[in-house]
Design a protein around this motif. Structure first.
Motif, PDB file in Angstrom:
ATOM      1  N   UNK A  68       3.994   4.575   3.000  1.00  0.00           N
ATOM      2  CA  UNK A  68       4.983   4.186   1.985  1.00  0.00           C
ATOM      3  C   UNK A  68       6.354   4.588   2.516  1.00  0.00           C
ATOM      4  N   UNK A  69       7.278   3.648   2.486  1.00  0.00           N
ATOM      5  CA  UNK A  69       8.610   3.833   3.039  1.00  0.00           C
ATOM      6  C   UNK A  69       9.611   4.038   1.905  1.00  0.00           C
ATOM      7  N   UNK A  70      10.474   5.060   2.045  1.00  0.00           N
ATOM      8  CA  UNK A  70      11.480   5.401   1.039  1.00  0.00           C
ATOM      9  C   UNK A  70      12.864   5.443   1.673  1.00  0.00           C
ATOM     10  N   UNK A  71      13.862   5.116   0.887  1.00  0.00           N
ATOM     11  CA  UNK A  71      15.257   5.256   1.316  1.00  0.00           C
ATOM     12  C   UNK A  71      16.046   5.830   0.145  1.00  0.00           C
ATOM     13  N   UNK A  72      16.777   6.897   0.405  1.00  0.00           N
ATOM     14  CA  UNK A  72      17.576   7.572  -0.626  1.00  0.00           C
ATOM     15  C   UNK A  72      16.740   7.936  -1.847  1.00  0.00           C
ATOM     16  N   UNK A  73      15.508   8.354  -1.614  1.00  0.00           N
ATOM     17  CA  UNK A  73      14.622   8.782  -2.686  1.00  0.00           C
ATOM     18  C   UNK A  73      13.950   7.663  -3.454  1.00  0.00           C
ATOM     19  N   UNK A  74      14.189   6.415  -3.082  1.00  0.00           N
ATOM     20  CA  UNK A  74      13.609   5.276  -3.784  1.00  0.00           C
ATOM     21  C   UNK A  74      12.582   4.566  -2.910  1.00  0.00           C
ATOM     22  N   UNK A  75      11.471   4.193  -3.541  1.00  0.00           N
ATOM     23  CA  UNK A  75      10.426   3.448  -2.845  1.00  0.00           C
ATOM     24  C   UNK A  75      10.973   2.111  -2.368  1.00  0.00           C
ATOM     25  N   UNK A  76      10.695   1.762  -1.103  1.00  0.00           N
ATOM     26  CA  UNK A  76      11.177   0.511  -0.532  1.00  0.00           C
ATOM     27  C   UNK A  76      10.048  -0.465  -0.235  1.00  0.00           C
ATOM     28  N   UNK A  77       9.012   0.013   0.459  1.00  0.00           N
ATOM     29  CA  UNK A  77       7.978  -0.893   0.932  1.00  0.00           C
ATOM     30  C   UNK A  77       6.746  -0.103   1.347  1.00  0.00           C
ATOM     31  N   UNK A  78       5.705  -0.839   1.765  1.00  0.00           N
ATOM     32  CA  UNK A  78       4.480  -0.189   2.208  1.00  0.00           C
ATOM     33  C   UNK A  78       3.798  -1.069   3.242  1.00  0.00           C
ATOM     34  N   UNK A  79       2.875  -0.462   3.965  1.00  0.00           N
ATOM     35  CA  UNK A  79       2.037  -1.221   4.885  1.00  0.00           C
ATOM     36  C   UNK A  79       0.875  -0.353   5.348  1.00  0.00           C
ATOM     37  N   UNK A  80      -0.183  -1.007   5.803  1.00  0.00           N
ATOM     38  CA  UNK A  80      -1.298  -0.319   6.428  1.00  0.00           C
ATOM     39  C   UNK A  80      -1.082  -0.333   7.931  1.00  0.00           C
ATOM     40  N   UNK A  81      -1.370   0.796   8.562  1.00  0.00           N
ATOM     41  CA  UNK A  81      -1.286   0.913  10.015  1.00  0.00           C
ATOM     42  C   UNK A  81      -2.709   1.073  10.533  1.00  0.00           C
ATOM     43  N   UNK A  82      -3.093   0.197  11.445  1.00  0.00           N
ATOM     44  CA  UNK A  82      -4.423   0.315  12.051  1.00  0.00           C
ATOM     45  C   UNK A  82      -4.349   0.529  13.552  1.00  0.00           C
TER      46      UNK A  82
END
Length: 92
Positions: free
Chosen positions: A30-44
């Protein structure tokens, strides 16, 4: 878009990553910027998973310093290549 280029594009705008092991073959980011959720992805991809696990804290968080290391490794390698997906960043 392959996993490396998708991952590097998400790294460009985040300042914190939170990791969760989904199963043996995938890690949920889960990716955050300035304390806010931005995006997500699965890494394999194993090399990316190893890079993430080497930089995360005990709380499964990668902070700003870790993000900078990841940007150097993945974003710089892909920026120098016109055809995404043909460069596989090496582990540091």
């Amino acid at each position: 878009m392959d996993e490396y280029s998708l991952f590097s594009s998400k790294l460009q705008t985040c300042d914190l990553i939170v990791l969760t092991e989904a199963d043996e073959s995938r890690t949920y980011c889960r990716f955050y910027a300035n304390g806010l959720y931005q995006d997500r992805m699965f890494i394999s991809e194993n090399s990316v998973k190893e890079s993430l696990s080497s930089l995360c804290s005990e709380e499964d968080v990668i902070d700003w310093n870790g993000i900078q290391n990841l940007r150097k490794k993945y974003c710089d390698a892909l920026e120098g290549n016109d055809s995404f997906g043909t460069v596989e960043p090496s582990l540091v």
